[in-house]
Design a protein around this motif. Structure first.
Motif, PDB file in Angstrom:
ATOM      1  N   ALA A 132      43.872  59.469  31.393  1.00  0.00           N
ATOM      2  CA  ALA A 132      45.271  59.663  32.648  1.00  0.00           C
ATOM      3  C   ALA A 132      46.140  60.067  30.951  1.00  0.00           C
ATOM      4  N   CYS A 133      46.054  59.514  29.946  1.00  0.00           N
ATOM      5  CA  CYS A 133      46.932  60.226  28.723  1.00  0.00           C
ATOM      6  C   CYS A 133      46.735  62.196  29.138  1.00  0.00           C
ATOM      7  N   VAL A 134      45.509  61.859  28.430  1.00  0.00           N
ATOM      8  CA  VAL A 134      44.870  63.406  28.883  1.00  0.00           C
ATOM      9  C   VAL A 134      45.080  64.403  29.708  1.00  0.00           C
ATOM     10  N   GLU A 157      45.507  55.313  35.606  1.00  0.00           N
ATOM     11  CA  GLU A 157      45.514  53.948  34.508  1.00  0.00           C
ATOM     12  C   GLU A 157      44.865  52.723  35.134  1.00  0.00           C
ATOM     13  N   LYS A 158      43.672  52.612  36.308  1.00  0.00           N
ATOM     14  CA  LYS A 158      43.077  51.486  36.861  1.00  0.00           C
ATOM     15  C   LYS A 158      41.972  51.227  35.427  1.00  0.00           C
ATOM     16  N   PRO A 159      41.739  49.797  35.307  1.00  0.00           N
ATOM     17  CA  PRO A 159      40.589  49.422  34.118  1.00  0.00           C
ATOM     18  C   PRO A 159      39.280  50.660  34.780  1.00  0.00           C
ATOM     19  N   TRP A 166      42.121  46.182  21.547  1.00  0.00           N
ATOM     20  CA  TRP A 166      42.971  47.116  21.093  1.00  0.00           C
ATOM     21  C   TRP A 166      42.007  48.431  21.606  1.00  0.00           C
ATOM     22  N   LEU A 167      40.391  48.457  21.346  1.00  0.00           N
ATOM     23  CA  LEU A 167      40.072  49.543  21.207  1.00  0.00           C
ATOM     24  C   LEU A 167      39.794  50.336  22.399  1.00  0.00           C
ATOM     25  N   ARG A 168      39.065  48.277  23.532  1.00  0.00           N
ATOM     26  CA  ARG A 168      38.843  48.718  24.571  1.00  0.00           C
ATOM     27  C   ARG A 168      39.971  49.029  25.424  1.00  0.00           C
ATOM     28  N   ALA A 169      41.331  48.768  25.463  1.00  0.00           N
ATOM     29  CA  ALA A 169      42.510  49.222  26.441  1.00  0.00           C
ATOM     30  C   ALA A 169      42.509  51.058  26.295  1.00  0.00           C
ATOM     31  N   TYR A 170      42.813  51.037  24.817  1.00  0.00           N
ATOM     32  CA  TYR A 170      42.960  52.060  24.509  1.00  0.00           C
ATOM     33  C   TYR A 170      42.071  53.618  25.199  1.00  0.00           C
ATOM     34  N   ALA A 171      40.495  53.536  25.110  1.00  0.00           N
ATOM     35  CA  ALA A 171      39.736  53.882  25.549  1.00  0.00           C
ATOM     36  C   ALA A 171      40.031  54.124  27.298  1.00  0.00           C
ATOM     37  N   ILE A 172      40.622  53.136  28.109  1.00  0.00           N
ATOM     38  CA  ILE A 172      40.985  52.516  29.335  1.00  0.00           C
ATOM     39  C   ILE A 172      41.929  54.036  29.715  1.00  0.00           C
ATOM     40  N   ARG A 173      43.075  53.838  28.798  1.00  0.00           N
ATOM     41  CA  ARG A 173      43.474  54.501  29.344  1.00  0.00           C
ATOM     42  C   ARG A 173      43.903  55.899  29.286  1.00  0.00           C
ATOM     43  N   LEU A 174      43.176  56.019  28.527  1.00  0.00           N
ATOM     44  CA  LEU A 174      42.532  58.002  27.707  1.00  0.00           C
ATOM     45  C   LEU A 174      42.720  58.869  28.557  1.00  0.00           C
ATOM     46  N   THR A 203      41.672  64.991  22.967  1.00  0.00           N
ATOM     47  CA  THR A 203      41.023  63.174  23.150  1.00  0.00           C
ATOM     48  C   THR A 203      41.819  62.646  22.130  1.00  0.00           C
ATOM     49  N   GLY A 204      42.699  62.916  21.716  1.00  0.00           N
ATOM     50  CA  GLY A 204      43.461  61.216  20.811  1.00  0.00           C
ATOM     51  C   GLY A 204      42.311  60.735  20.234  1.00  0.00           C
ATOM     52  N   LEU A 205      42.322  61.860  19.772  1.00  0.00           N
ATOM     53  CA  LEU A 205      40.710  61.083  17.812  1.00  0.00           C
ATOM     54  C   LEU A 205      40.328  60.349  18.646  1.00  0.00           C
ATOM     55  N   LEU A 206      39.930  59.987  19.737  1.00  0.00           N
ATOM     56  CA  LEU A 206      38.979  59.340  20.117  1.00  0.00           C
ATOM     57  C   LEU A 206      37.377  60.301  19.937  1.00  0.00           C
ATOM     58  N   ALA A 207      37.660  61.019  20.563  1.00  0.00           N
ATOM     59  CA  ALA A 207      35.813  62.142  20.012  1.00  0.00           C
ATOM     60  C   ALA A 207      35.432  61.930  19.045  1.00  0.00           C
ATOM     61  N   LEU A 208      35.551  61.603  18.013  1.00  0.00           N
ATOM     62  CA  LEU A 208      35.345  61.454  17.167  1.00  0.00           C
ATOM     63  C   LEU A 208      34.090  60.081  16.771  1.00  0.00           C
ATOM     64  N   ARG A 209      34.188  59.201  17.711  1.00  0.00           N
ATOM     65  CA  ARG A 209      32.988  58.667  17.757  1.00  0.00           C
ATOM     66  C   ARG A 209      32.099  58.859  18.527  1.00  0.00           C
ATOM     67  N   SER A 210      31.870  59.769  19.111  1.00  0.00           N
ATOM     68  CA  SER A 210      30.765  60.355  19.205  1.00  0.00           C
ATOM     69  C   SER A 210      30.137  61.087  18.600  1.00  0.00           C
ATOM     70  N   PRO A 211      28.778  61.384  19.258  1.00  0.00           N
ATOM     71  CA  PRO A 211      27.634  62.576  18.357  1.00  0.00           C
ATOM     72  C   PRO A 211      27.954  63.896  18.526  1.00  0.00           C
ATOM     73  N   LEU A 212      28.542  63.952  19.723  1.00  0.00           N
ATOM     74  CA  LEU A 212      28.304  65.521  20.297  1.00  0.00           C
ATOM     75  C   LEU A 212      29.375  65.983  19.876  1.00  0.00           C
ATOM     76  N   LEU A 213      30.478  65.639  19.145  1.00  0.00           N
ATOM     77  CA  LEU A 213      31.159  65.899  18.211  1.00  0.00           C
ATOM     78  C   LEU A 213      30.335  67.485  17.788  1.00  0.00           C
ATOM     79  N   LEU A 214      29.024  67.041  16.982  1.00  0.00           N
ATOM     80  CA  LEU A 214      28.453  68.171  15.750  1.00  0.00           C
ATOM     81  C   LEU A 214      28.864  69.030  16.268  1.00  0.00           C
TER      82      LEU A 214
END
Length: 513
Positions: A396-398, A54-56, A386-394, A325-336
């Motif tokens: 731990a959530c995963v 949970e740490k930044p 909000w996106l930075r905060a989401y990425a920081i916590r993701l 991935t909390g849907l965030l992986a959609l931002r990466s081209p690696l998902l191809l």
């Protein structure tokens, strides 16, 4: 994959896109052995990872002299858990399908320097005419030393656990130790990997670490290593040549600015992957198949296949993208890299491919995990708070989601004492099957298969065309075969069989000469 497992001086950070730019038998068990302690090593690592993740996400300290052992320790814990769940299932005679027997027949043949015949697919059938997976020959030396289906299960556990190393290593390098370890735990406990570990043995166990090492190399801008790790996928299964092409396209996209000379090689690798798949499907597999064709073309339906069971397919996509991935992986081209596997699964007319069951999602798990790593690294630099905060916590959530879901997945069985017991019924069935002599010919259904393929020639029940087996072995715990002698007469009208013995719900019939 030399070089992929060795820590080396860090390459420059990858170019980051601009901000805002994923048939079973009923189990039986009894109390005949003392309770064994629960195996909670992966969960313990998960709790520790979540507690600190949970740490930044500060910029991780990057050193070249000190190796981080956490990825390797996590892999060892996962190996122990994977091995336990699969071997204990085998010990309880709860094999889920004939696949373990088919692969053991092929590996046994390789171990004795013979053609890879899998009689379960038909007497004398070459397994390369079913699926093109010559990579399984690598298991032959180990099988020659330890001729047992357990050898295949342990090897699969080792390969899946191995894949956690590049995933965790890439995550800790880019995001820091705590978030990286959290993602490693989330990957190791992911539902796709757990279901594959629990479902006997399959050749895709080789693909999972290859894909993971290739994507890790992409994140480190080691373009040649990425391509070299991807190329052997064409020897794992016929469809994975297209995945090679997808990985090569990702290399070309990521390298086009920082290493333009890499792009032609990547394009060549992509062309090789597509050509290999076409060659395998149209020439190699038909050459080994007795019908001169690729049997699985029949599973590709008409124009409406992609839209069939849309609810099931959307459910599968949701399970792939949300808890892992909390849907965030959609931002990466690696998902191809996930597109080819999802494409053939959803285009197939076979509904087994559409859902989250079985082992079909295992090759997607390293893609999702490393796409998440890439996306978190990208998103934490976003101007959107909000996106930075989401990425920081993701991360731990995963990890938390993976641990929570594990309570309903195969590894949860390691906390149950019944998992470690061998019932009296199983002991009786084993004693009965042990009475079948070595090198005998046997026709069997799922239950007896994996207990006989290491020492007998085994055919699938109703699949022994042209052969009159010495024995017929049946798992009859459900009472399906009310008249086993009459059933044997139906299978082989010109032969006479009598009951040689029964035990633990199993029946063995012997041919009378």
């Amino acid at each position: 994959m030399p070089g992929a497992l060795v820590a080396a001086p860090e390459a420059p950070a990858s170019d980051v896109p601009a901000p805002d730019a994923p048939t079973s038998d009923d189990p039986t068990s009894d109390a005949s052995a003392p309770d064994a302690p629960p195996a909670l090593a992966p969960a313990a690592v998960a709790v520790a990872a979540v507690a600190v993740a949970e740490k930044p996400l500060a910029a991780p300290a990057r050193t070249t002299r000190q190796r981080d052992w956490y990825p390797y320790l996590l892999a060892l814990a996962l190996f122990a858990a994977y091995t336990a769940i699969s071997v204990l299932r085998f010990r309880r005679m709860e094999t889920l399908s004939w696949d373990l027997g088919i692969f053991e027949q092929a590996v046994r043949a390789y171990a004795h320097l013979q053609a890879p015949v899998a009689d379960l697919k038909g007497p004398g059938a070459l397994v390369l005419g079913d699926h093109f997976s010559p990579v399984t020959a690598l298991l032959a030396p180990a099988y020659r030393l330890f001729p047992s289906p357990v050898t295949l299960l342990v090897a699969q556990a080792a390969l899946f656990a191995l894949s956690a190393i590049p995933v965790t290593r890439a995550a800790t390098r880019l995001l820091g130790r705590a978030p990286g370890l959290a993602i490693g735990v989330g990957y190791g406990l992911s539902w796709g990997v757990q279901r594959a570990v629990d479902f006997d043995f399959h050749e895709i166990a080789f693909a999972v670490p290859l894909i993971a090492f290739s994507l890790e190399a992409i994140l480190r801008q080691r373009w040649r290593t990425a391509l070299f790790c991807a190329l052997p996928l064409v020897l794992v299964k016929e469809d994975l040549g297209v995945t090679v092409a997808a990985l090569a396209v990702i290399v070309a996209l990521r390298a086009r600015r920082v290493s333009p000379r890499t792009v032609p090689y990547a394009i060549g690798a992509a062309a090789f992957g597509v050509a290999a798949t076409l060659l395998t499907l149209t020439v190699l597999i038909p050459a080994f198949n007795t019908t001169g064709a690729y049997d699985y073309w029949t599973k590709v339906g008409g124009d409406s296949t992609l839209t069939a069971a849309v609810d099931v397919k959307l459910f599968t996509l949701a399970w792939l993208l949300i808890p892992t991935t909390g849907l965030l992986a959609l931002r990466s081209p690696l998902l191809l890299a996930a597109a080819p596997t999802l494409g053939w699964r959803f285009l197939s007319a076979d509904d087994h491919y559409w859902s989250t069951e079985w082992h079909y999602s295992a090759v997607l798990m390293p893609v999702l995990a490393l796409a998440l790593v890439d996306a978190v690294d990208i998103s934490r630099r976003s101007p959107r708070m909000w996106l930075r905060a989401y990425a920081i916590r993701l991360p731990a959530c995963v990890a938390t989601a993976a641990v929570a879901l594990t309570t309903t997945l195969p590894l949860s069985a390691l906390t149950e004492s019944a998992t470690y017991r061998k019932s009296a019924q199983v002991r009786q069935a084993e004693a009965l099957l042990d009475g079948i002599p070595d090198d005998a010919t046997v026709e069997a259904n799922i239950g007896p298969i994996s207990r006989l393929t290491s020492r007998c020639r085994v055919f699938w029940i109703t699949g022994a065309e042209g052969e009159t087996p010495d024995f017929i072995a049946l798992d009859n715990r459900d009472g399906q075969y009310r008249n086993p002698v009459g059933y044997a007469k139906h299978l082989h009208p010109d032969a006479r069989y009598s009951v040689a013995g029964t035990g633990g719900g199993y029946i063995v019939l012997k041919r009378r000469v």
